[in-house]
Write a protein that holds these residues in place. Structure first.
Motif, PDB file in Angstrom:
ATOM      1  N   MET A   1       0.816  -1.084   0.006  1.00  0.00           N
ATOM      2  CA  MET A   1      -0.065   0.040   0.052  1.00  0.00           C
ATOM      3  C   MET A   1       0.788   1.052   0.060  1.00  0.00           C
ATOM      4  N   SER A  90      -4.374  -2.811   3.937  1.00  0.00           N
ATOM      5  CA  SER A  90      -5.950  -2.672   3.719  1.00  0.00           C
ATOM      6  C   SER A  90      -6.763  -3.894   4.423  1.00  0.00           C
ATOM      7  N   VAL A  93      -7.105  -2.527   8.004  1.00  0.00           N
ATOM      8  CA  VAL A  93      -7.995  -1.537   7.868  1.00  0.00           C
ATOM      9  C   VAL A  93      -9.539  -2.089   8.171  1.00  0.00           C
ATOM     10  N   ASP A  94      -9.706  -3.079   7.277  1.00  0.00           N
ATOM     11  CA  ASP A  94     -10.899  -3.799   7.205  1.00  0.00           C
ATOM     12  C   ASP A  94     -11.210  -4.540   8.508  1.00  0.00           C
ATOM     13  N   HIS A 118      -2.785   8.399   4.323  1.00  0.00           N
ATOM     14  CA  HIS A 118      -3.205   6.970   4.173  1.00  0.00           C
ATOM     15  C   HIS A 118      -4.164   6.975   3.016  1.00  0.00           C
ATOM     16  N   PRO A 119      -3.860   5.890   1.964  1.00  0.00           N
ATOM     17  CA  PRO A 119      -4.937   5.829   0.942  1.00  0.00           C
ATOM     18  C   PRO A 119      -6.402   5.674   1.173  1.00  0.00           C
ATOM     19  N   ARG A 120      -6.492   4.796   2.500  1.00  0.00           N
ATOM     20  CA  ARG A 120      -7.858   4.539   2.910  1.00  0.00           C
ATOM     21  C   ARG A 120      -8.417   5.452   3.966  1.00  0.00           C
ATOM     22  N   ARG A 122     -10.253   8.169   4.095  1.00  0.00           N
ATOM     23  CA  ARG A 122     -11.532   8.669   3.878  1.00  0.00           C
ATOM     24  C   ARG A 122     -12.433   7.455   4.122  1.00  0.00           C
ATOM     25  N   ASP A 123     -12.069   6.238   3.655  1.00  0.00           N
ATOM     26  CA  ASP A 123     -12.763   5.010   3.872  1.00  0.00           C
ATOM     27  C   ASP A 123     -13.300   4.819   5.449  1.00  0.00           C
ATOM     28  N   ILE A 124     -12.148   5.073   6.091  1.00  0.00           N
ATOM     29  CA  ILE A 124     -12.555   4.975   7.462  1.00  0.00           C
ATOM     30  C   ILE A 124     -13.400   5.866   8.016  1.00  0.00           C
ATOM     31  N   GLU A 127     -17.065   5.062   6.865  1.00  0.00           N
ATOM     32  CA  GLU A 127     -17.616   4.058   7.605  1.00  0.00           C
ATOM     33  C   GLU A 127     -18.123   4.369   8.974  1.00  0.00           C
TER      34      GLU A 127
END
Length: 355
Positions: A1, A90, A93-94, A118-120, A122-124, A127
């Motif tokens: 990542m 990832s 993160v999941d 971190h590339p995710r 915004r996902d965090i 959610e």
């Protein structure tokens, strides 16, 4: 990542980059263990009637997304910097998001490094908000300005994320000495962007707090008094507004540990922390209500234990993939000499002073 690589001019390289012996957490633990204190931290807690220290629940899931950062601050206990490649995969993160979905932990605290790189990230945030969890981001401010992040302040505002932004001082000379040339100007630019979106403005519902560490080997001053000073100076000089100022005692970990060793003041500083032990802070230390997740998924009682690689007690779940709320909610807290930093004077936590 891969994380973004835009970097602010650095005050110094990371311990890891320089091949410094203190880059090894075990070496840091040994340096602290070699200090002869009148009593161990655990003994101080026992004398206060609080031993063994145990968690009182999990109110905050603090997710450390890694050591990658666009700055290399002189006092950083994480030893973060542009040269650090450790970022949360990832699958971890999941696992963090799955834990949130399966529990009622009310607050998500996202930190780093510079977590927004971190590339995710915004996902965090999305959610956590979907799940109805209060979301905190710990920002260094300048990371909000790197390429590709132009819309990030507006994203944070739209999601209602609380921002706790570190700022060494309200003047350029002291801030740039800690963070590198131009860091203060960039920080002010970021604060103005946040203010324009409503952050720090009364009634907006968008909380913007500032966090300061002392610039030397001493305890922070009175938080309320400092907040008045900072509010006046930042308002008068730059038109900046914020909600609260938090003080955080420098922990003898990472690059601040190096600072102390280089000046021959490590023993003196740790003794200062120990002499300043305040029993009334013990009930409110953050490890009692926080569970810290490292970039690799390992679990810790706090972010400071994480940097020293002191995991949760033997027998407790070791990784976020093994999360067990019952086992972790009343776990025994693993302590060491550095814990005096959280209980010295008015106390210290990720939300400022404790008393």
């Amino acid at each position: 990542m891969t994380a973004r690589t835009d970097a602010q001019p650095s005050a110094t390289g990371s311990l890891r980059q320089r091949g410094h012996p203190l880059a090894d957490p075990a070496a840091q633990r040994r340096a602290l263990a070699d200090i002869a204190l009148p009593r161990a931290f655990g003994e101080a807690v026992t004398a206060n009637g609080d031993a063994p220290m145990r968690a009182t629940g999990i109110e905050v899931l603090q997710i450390n997304l890694g050591k990658f950062c666009n700055q290399t601050c002189r006092h950083c206990h994480v030893d973060a910097g542009p040269d650090r490649a450790e970022v949360m995969p990832s699958e971890v993160v999941d696992a963090c998001l799955a834990t949130l979905a399966a529990t009622t932990i009310p607050t998500v605290d996202i930190t780093g490094g510079a977590p927004e790189l971190h590339p995710r990230f915004r996902d965090i945030v999305v959610e956590a908000q979907r799940l109805g969890r209060h979301t905190i981001e710990r920002a260094n401010l300048t990371a909000l300005l790197v390429a590709g992040n132009a819309d990030l302040p507006a994203f944070l505002a739209a999601q209602g994320v609380e921002i706790i932004a570190s700022l060494p001082y309200y003047l350029a000379k002291q801030t740039d000495a800690q963070r590198g040339a131009g860091a203060f100007e960039s920080s002010i630019t970021a604060l103005r962007l946040l203010n324009d979106l409503g952050y720090g403005i009364a009634g907006s519902g968008l909380a913007l707090h500032l966090m300061l560490n002392p610039v030397g080997a001493y305890l922070p001053g009175n938080q309320e008094s400092l907040e008045r000073d900072w509010r006046g100076e930042l308002g008068r000089r730059y038109g900046i507004r914020f909600n609260h100022l938090y003080t955080l005692t420098n922990m003898p970990i990472g690059r601040f540990l190096e600072f102390l060793v280089d000046r021959g003041s490590l023993e003196e500083y740790v003794h200062l922390l120990a002499r300043s032990f305040n029993p009334s802070t013990v009930a409110n230390v953050m490890c009692r209500s926080t569970l810290s997740v490292g970039w690799d998924g390992r679990l810790y009682d706090c972010d400071f234990n994480q940097m020293l690689e002191i995991g949760c007690e033997a027998g407790a779940p070791r990784t976020i993939g093994e999360f067990d709320a019952t086992a972790l909610a009343r776990r025994r807290i693993v302590v060491g000499p550095h814990c005096y930093g959280c209980t010295a004077g008015a106390g210290s936590s990720c939300d400022g002073s404790l008393v």
